[in-house]
Design an enzyme around this catalytic site. Structure first.
Site, PDB file in Angstrom:
ATOM      1  N   ASP A 161      -6.585  -2.609   3.084  1.00 27.23           N
ATOM      2  CA  ASP A 161      -5.548  -3.389   2.697  1.00 27.23           C
ATOM      3  C   ASP A 161      -5.751  -4.816   3.089  1.00 27.23           C
ATOM      4  O   ASP A 161      -4.827  -5.821   3.002  1.00 27.23           O
ATOM      5  CB  ASP A 161      -4.027  -3.025   3.297  1.00 27.23           C
ATOM      6  CG  ASP A 161      -3.879  -1.512   2.822  1.00 27.23           C
ATOM      7  OD1 ASP A 161      -4.060  -1.378   1.604  1.00 27.23           O
ATOM      8  OD2 ASP A 161      -3.466  -0.732   3.628  1.00 27.23           O
ATOM      9  N   ASP A 163       0.889  -1.235  -0.127  1.00 24.79           N
ATOM     10  CA  ASP A 163       0.069   0.068  -0.101  1.00 24.79           C
ATOM     11  C   ASP A 163       1.011   1.194  -0.205  1.00 24.79           C
ATOM     12  O   ASP A 163       2.165   0.991   0.233  1.00 24.79           O
ATOM     13  CB  ASP A 163      -1.140  -0.063   1.009  1.00 24.79           C
ATOM     14  CG  ASP A 163      -1.736   1.186   1.460  1.00 24.79           C
ATOM     15  OD1 ASP A 163      -2.131   1.647   0.383  1.00 24.79           O
ATOM     16  OD2 ASP A 163      -1.868   1.669   2.611  1.00 24.79           O
ATOM     17  N   ASP A 176      -1.621  -0.743   6.051  1.00 24.98           N
ATOM     18  CA  ASP A 176      -2.055  -0.218   7.114  1.00 24.98           C
ATOM     19  C   ASP A 176      -3.541   0.131   7.431  1.00 24.98           C
ATOM     20  O   ASP A 176      -3.827   0.339   8.780  1.00 24.98           O
ATOM     21  CB  ASP A 176      -1.279   0.955   7.665  1.00 24.98           C
ATOM     22  CG  ASP A 176      -1.705   2.296   6.936  1.00 24.98           C
ATOM     23  OD1 ASP A 176      -1.941   2.035   5.617  1.00 24.98           O
ATOM     24  OD2 ASP A 176      -1.978   3.335   7.575  1.00 24.98           O
TER      25      ASP A 176
END
Length: 1222
Positions: free
Chosen positions: A887, A435, A883
């Protein structure tokens, strides 16, 4: 919660200012009935659109026919009911456990040569221990879930009174009040906000990774619901779409006061997004718990197994085949002996034989003996292997958790191995899927440089410039000296690049100001008024302070001002403007107020600028404009945006600084900075009035052409601009991200970035973290807006994308430059087609050929699908790191999921296998712990099979020697203690403490990591080699002992050795041989390894001494004291057999280190001979060789910057001095 006397609402009516984001149809059309609903709204009530929500009446949703799920969420693998069956299933997915379950059942029959307890107890212990470990790990996930479920939110309890309730207790239809900086507890319909016109700002970072704030608006009809008391009699009904994972669409109607109003995504607030810049909002719950869109995007917690463990199952199959084969040989031999010889053995009384040894039915006796042999030779398949591996993995996980180098001092968070099943997978990662927001970046921009009127200001340097200068100054060629040395070894205030050319580094930087790292006295403290183009500089500063949508917030205690901006760029520009003397301090509905220093002789002056229009930024326009009137009555248009967009709109007389500004923009880009161009235009009153009338007409247009009309009219005014300058901000990545990516690239890992951000932002981040660089050839795959409307258009878009992929693949193949680097960038719409079955392999093949891959505007579901494509298509280990809640899908889909325990919730951590507090710790997690864990587990398993083959086959040899009688040469206690006590601790110490090289060496020689992805220590060559070693050792142990003791007297009275003496001697040789073997295998010794290895041998002698003193020992009574101990032959046989077993391995490893050494062999020799201290040149050369050649990362970018600086040095004289601030 009720408010006394009401609460003052913010008077800003943003819908009057925003052009594109906050359009609201007139109230008359809102109330026009069902026909006024959008096209999608007409589907309400049909298939997929059957949800009915009774607002402020949640009781109706707790019973049939509605009965919607609660707001309780769970990310655990098990619950109270499913734990036992699912955990049992997980344990018996292991082939060996199935085998031992079968033998445990057979141990209850007369054919078993051992007691039932000796077979059942070890299996129960192994399975029970593993289930307890699984339960503890899942309990931790449950605790994290409860933290989320027990958050509190204000809920309407009736009679206009609000009270706090846990998230998990929310129901569909509840009216909730969410306050600033709180997360939304469920998917809500926005009813009203603290702003007068129902606008609110939402941060969706947990959903799509974007940090830019989104503007949401309520329906006009619900605006009067502005206080707690107004909900006393509120009733309405929502008919809308069923739960689905689409984050960006919503279809539904609101039935309120006998009218029907269409609902669109602008009124929907999604769970796990956060309320920002808005005091409070009221909303009604539409979707709860696992019906919410963010949870619809998540997948069920998978059960993951490492590649080594799956391969171990295959080895178990092979060993089981060998077991069956030798058992068949044994049973056939037994049947033959029963039929031919047993009738002649009168002393065995064959006439009284039972079915197990009946000479009249040899086939049946052979079948019974087959079962006996399968149990007897079970030592070939080590049941203790799984227990030992579980214990070793738990201890490895403990060391990961306790690693001080992965402890974040700012947050106090350590790394956590949330599951220990995948430790060795960390050492075999091929591709990392990351990410962006919150993982790579920390959402902070620093204003570093600017170009005004063709003059570049700002002497500070970016990390790329500083690293390039220091490496050049070190005299290093591109590949000679590792980048880390450059950072560590050069701390001078001034760096000499070449003779007469200096690069000065100011180490005493002024006190840092957040978002402002600019340093140039020519513009600070009002010195800009002395510059030749001070009027242009004044315009530049005013554009920074006026062209934005931010809101100032004044701290009553300190008087300081902070800015709530839609993007970090805007916040950095406002801080920069304040530091330059232009402080934006107040905004009203129609005006912006700025305190200006140095613009008049009176000192600080407060100026008011009236806002006439705001043309906000979006990814399609790539620019933002504000039209305002100053105190002198002048109408000005200030515009900022991408340089390519601004330059196309410049007037002929506005290009005075274009050439110089372009050069500066290129320099800023090469330094890894994000740039924007700034411009302005002076408007005549008549021109503006004419345009404003046309703009108002376009703004009030209803229909699909409204946005096109607005874009066309906006484009008319954003022309004939005059260029003022450009800004350069450094995107503040998380600490150590560029260095971490550089080290991972040198370790040979591929890195993909999957982000919900728009393409431009993702590309800028790619440059900032060195996944992209100047000179890299970009392949961009995208589909123009509107191509997905009709079926034919979809087909055309798909064909267009296939052509783009084919052209990109051809371009990569035809490029002959070995140093050429390609980057693939694809947006979410194109990715939706690229992931279809007929195209995904074409897309993957192109992506594999590119040095870096960036996927933009990706939904959480697409992240998971891309991860699955890479995992299945490449067939290598994938790691996903993120995070946020967006995700979770890819974290669960990847072979290894790593969660960043940041400030934006714990969803990613709860779904992960490992958690770290910052991206930079991924380097140590993989390159150090991953490398160690892979080699430890691989060597441990190979050694386990070696020692059990060496031990188990001796049982078979003796049984064959003894006429296939089923007789074991060893005492039952010897066999029981072999795996449990006498050889268990050394192999555990190997799995926990072994280090081929130290952690510092792992980081200095990142190419060592490739031993894992290449599987050098657990390939079939090595596995079969260890098995062959075990086979050889078993032959040596049995036949050497047999030859030595066959007819040799070992006692003073001339007695020869009996079975007990031979068995005990053979067992002594096995204990010595396998422990000496593990000592030769280890590279790293501490007192623990010495204690375990030599202690195991000592324990054997202590045991046989103590066991021989007991009456239960029968034939082994005082066997060491009276039989073997006094016999020199016993000690000589032990020495001879141990040497015979280990000398071949010693010869092999000596030959390999001398003639065909592995990387770690070379490093071990260098360290042993202290060449790293005595010969630094050689040491650095070896370090340089230990980097995988890569086209991405900080090192590759610095090398490119060095080439650029050297090119400039050839053109300039020796008096050149370059200044930088570090």
């Amino acid at each position: 919660m009720g408010r006394v006397g009401g609460r003052r609402r913010d008077r800003l009516r943003w819908s009057k200012l925003y052009t594109f984001s906050c359009f609201r149809t007139p109230a008359t059309d809102d109330a026009a009935g069902p026909s006024a609903a959008s096209d999608g709204g007409s589907a309400v009530g049909g298939p997929g659109f059957s949800r009915v929500v009774h607002c402020n009446n949640p009781v109706l949703h707790r019973r049939k026919p509605l009965k919607y799920p609660t707001n309780y969420i769970s990310t655990t693998k098990y619950n109270v009911l499913t734990f036992f069956p699912k955990a049992i299933f997980e344990q018996f997915r292991r082939v060996a456990n199935l085998y031992f379950l079968l033998t445990a059942i057979l141990s209850l029959t007369p054919v078993c040569p051992f007691s039932p307890v000796s077979m059942i107890a070890p299996l129960a212990f192994v399975v029970g221990l593993s289930m307890i470990k699984e339960g503890v790990e899942d309990w931790r996930r449950f605790i994290q879930d409860m933290k989320v479920n027990n958050r509190k939110v204000a809920v309407h309890n009736g009679d206009g009174q609000f009270g706090y309730r846990h998230w998990e207790d929310l129901c569909v239809g509840d009216v909730v009040k969410v306050e600033k900086d709180q997360f939304f507890p469920a998917d809500l319909l926005l009813l009203s906000s603290s702003y007068e016109d129902g606008i609110c700002y939402v941060e969706t970072m947990n959903l799509d990774g974007e940090t830019n704030l989104k503007v949401k608006r309520s329906l006009e009809v619900t605006l009067p619901l502005e206080e707690d008391e107004s909900f006393k009699d509120f009733r309405a009904m929502i008919r809308c779409e069923d739960p689905n994972p689409s984050l960006y669409t919503f279809v539904g109607n609101l039935e309120y006061e006998r009218q029907v109003y269409a609902i669109d995504p602008f009124q929907i607030l999604l769970r796990d997004s956060k309320l920002r810049n808005t005091a409070f909002i009221y909303g009604v719950v539409i979707f709860t718990g696992h019906d919410s869109k963010v949870m619809q995007n998540s997948t069920e917690s998978p059960s993951k197994r490492s590649r080594i463990e799956r391969k171990m199952d295959l080895i178990i199959y092979i060993l089981f085949t060998v077991l069956v084969l030798i058992s068949l040989i044994s049973s056939i031999g037994f049947a033959v002996r029963i039929k031919l010889d047993l009738p002649h053995w009168w002393y065995l009384q064959p006439q009284n034989s039972n079915k197990l040894d009946d000479p009249s039915h040899p086939a049946l006796s052979g079948i019974f003996h087959l079962i006996t042999a399968l149990i007897l030779y079970g030592y070939l398949i080590p049941i203790s292997l799984y227990v030992s591996i579980e214990l070793v993995k738990v201890l490895q996980a403990h060391f990961i958790n306790q690693d001080i180098h992965m402890f974040d001092e700012e947050t106090g968070i350590t790394a956590q191995a949330r599951t220990s099943n995948l430790n060795e997978e960390l050492g075999q990662v091929h591709t990392i899927l990351s990410d962006k927001t919150g993982t790579l970046t920390c959402n902070q921009m620093d204003f570093l440089k600017c170009s005004i009127a063709g003059v570049s200001y700002g002497v500070g340097s970016s990390e790329v410039e500083l690293a390039a200068a220091k490496q050049m100054a070190s005299g290093a060629d591109d590949q000679d000296i590792p980048l880390q040395d450059v950072w560590e070894e050069n701390n001078e205030d001034e760096i000499q690049l070449v003779e007469g050319v200096n690069f000065s580094v100011g180490n005493n930087r002024k006190a840092s100001i957040k978002s402002f790292s600019f340093d140039d006295d020519r513009l600070m403290q009002g010195n800009w008024t002395k510059e030749p183009n001070s009027s242009t500089i004044l315009l530049f500063f005013r554009i920074l302070s006026l062209c934005h949508t931010a809101i100032p917030e004044i701290n009553d205690a300190t008087g300081s001002i902070t800015y709530e901006a839609e993007s970090p760029d805007e916040g950095a520009f406002l801080v920069a403007a304040r530091e330059f003397g232009f402080e934006f301090f107040k905004r009203t509905q129609s005006s912006v107020f700025v305190r200006e220093k140095h613009t008049s002789s009176k000192g600080t002056t407060e100026r008011e600028f009236k806002i006439l229009n705001l043309l906000e930024f979006n990814s399609k326009r790539k620019r933002m404009s504000v039209i305002l009137k100053d105190e002198d009555g002048q109408i000005l248009l200030f515009c900022k945006g991408a340089d390519s967009i601004i330059f196309d709109r410049l007037a002929k007389n506005g290009r005075m600084y274009e050439a110089d500004t372009t050069r500066h923009l290129n320099d800023y880009g090469e330094a890894g900075l994000r740039t924007l161009a700034l411009s302005y235009r002076l408007l005549e009153e008549s021109e503006y009035s004419s345009w404003s009338a046309e703009f108002l007409k376009a703004k009030t247009t209803i229909g699909p052409d409204r946005e096109l009309q607005l874009e066309r009219v906006s484009d008319l005014i954003e022309r004939e601009l005059i260029l003022v300058g450009a800004t350069a901000v450094e995107d503040k990545l998380q600490k150590g991200v560029p260095q971490c990516i550089d080290r991972l690239a040198q370790a040979g890992l591929k890195i993909w970035v999957l982000t919900g951000d728009k393409m431009e932002t993702a590309i800028n981040i790619g440059y900032a973290c060195s996944l992209l660089r100047q000179g890299m050839k970009r392949i961009c795959l995208s589909i123009p807006t509107g191509d997905q409307v009709a079926h034919d258009a979809k087909k055309a878009a798909k064909e267009s994308l296939m052509l783009q992929i084919a052209n990109g693949s051809q371009m990569v193949k035809l490029d002959k430059d070995p140093d050429a680097a390609f980057a693939l960038v694809i947006d979410g719409k194109a990715l939706a087609f690229a992931l279809e079955d007929d195209m995904k392999h074409m897309f993957l093949n192109l992506a594999i050929e590119c040095a870096s891959v960036i996927c933009c505007r990706v939904s959480p579901k697409q992240k998971a699908l891309v991860t699955r494509l890479v995992k299945e298509g490449i067939g290598q280990t994938t790691l996903a790191i993120g995070d946020g809640a967006n995700d979770v899908g890819m974290i669960q889909e990847a072979d290894i999921g790593v969660g960043i325990s940041g400030v934006e919730g714990m969803q990613a951590v709860m779904a992960s296998d490992f958690s770290i507090s910052q991206f930079r710790f991924l380097e140590r997690l993989l390159v150090v712990h991953g490398h160690w864990c892979y080699k430890r587990i691989a060597q441990m398993i190979c050694y386990f099979f070696y020692k059990n083959i060496a031990f188990g086959l001796t049982i078979f040899y003796f049984e064959a020697f003894a006429g296939f009688s089923g007789q074991s040469v060893y005492d039952d206690w010897f066999m029981l203690l072999f795996n449990v006590v006498l050889t268990s601790l050394p192999v555990i110490s190997l799995g926990v403490f072994e280090q081929d090289v130290s952690s510092e060496i792992c980081l200095q020689f990142p190419a060592l990591y490739q031993q894992g992805p290449k599987n050098l220590f657990f390939d079939w060559y090595r596995i079969l080699g260890w098995m062959g070693n075990g086979l050889y050792s078993s032959l040596a142990i049995f036949f050497l002992n047999l030859c030595i003791f066959y007819d040799q007297a070992i006692r003073a009275g001339g007695q020869t050795a009996d079975m007990a003496a031979v068995g005990t001697t053979m067992f002594t040789c096995i204990i010595w041989a396998v422990n000496m073997q593990i000592a030769l295998t280890m590279s790293h010794f501490t007192w623990i390894q010495h204690l375990f290895v030599w202690g195991s041998i000592t324990t054997w002698y202590l045991f046989i001494l103590a066991y021989g003193m007991t009456l239960r020992s029968r034939d082994n009574y005082k066997i060491l004291l009276e039989v073997l101990g006094p016999a020199p032959l016993y000690w000589a046989a032990t020495l001879l057999v141990t040497a015979a077993c280990n000398i071949p391995y010693l010869i092999h490893i000596s030959y390999q280190r001398s003639c065909n050494p592995l990387d770690h062999h070379v490093i071990q020799e260098i360290k042993y001979l202290r060449k790293d201290v005595e010969d630094q040149t050689m040491w650095k050369r070896e370090r340089s060789k230990a980097r995988q050649k890569t086209k991405i990362g900080f090192t590759a970018r610095v090398d490119a910057k060095i080439k650029q600086i050297r090119g400039k040095l050839h053109k300039k004289g020796p008096a050149l001095t370059i200044h930088t601030v570090s």
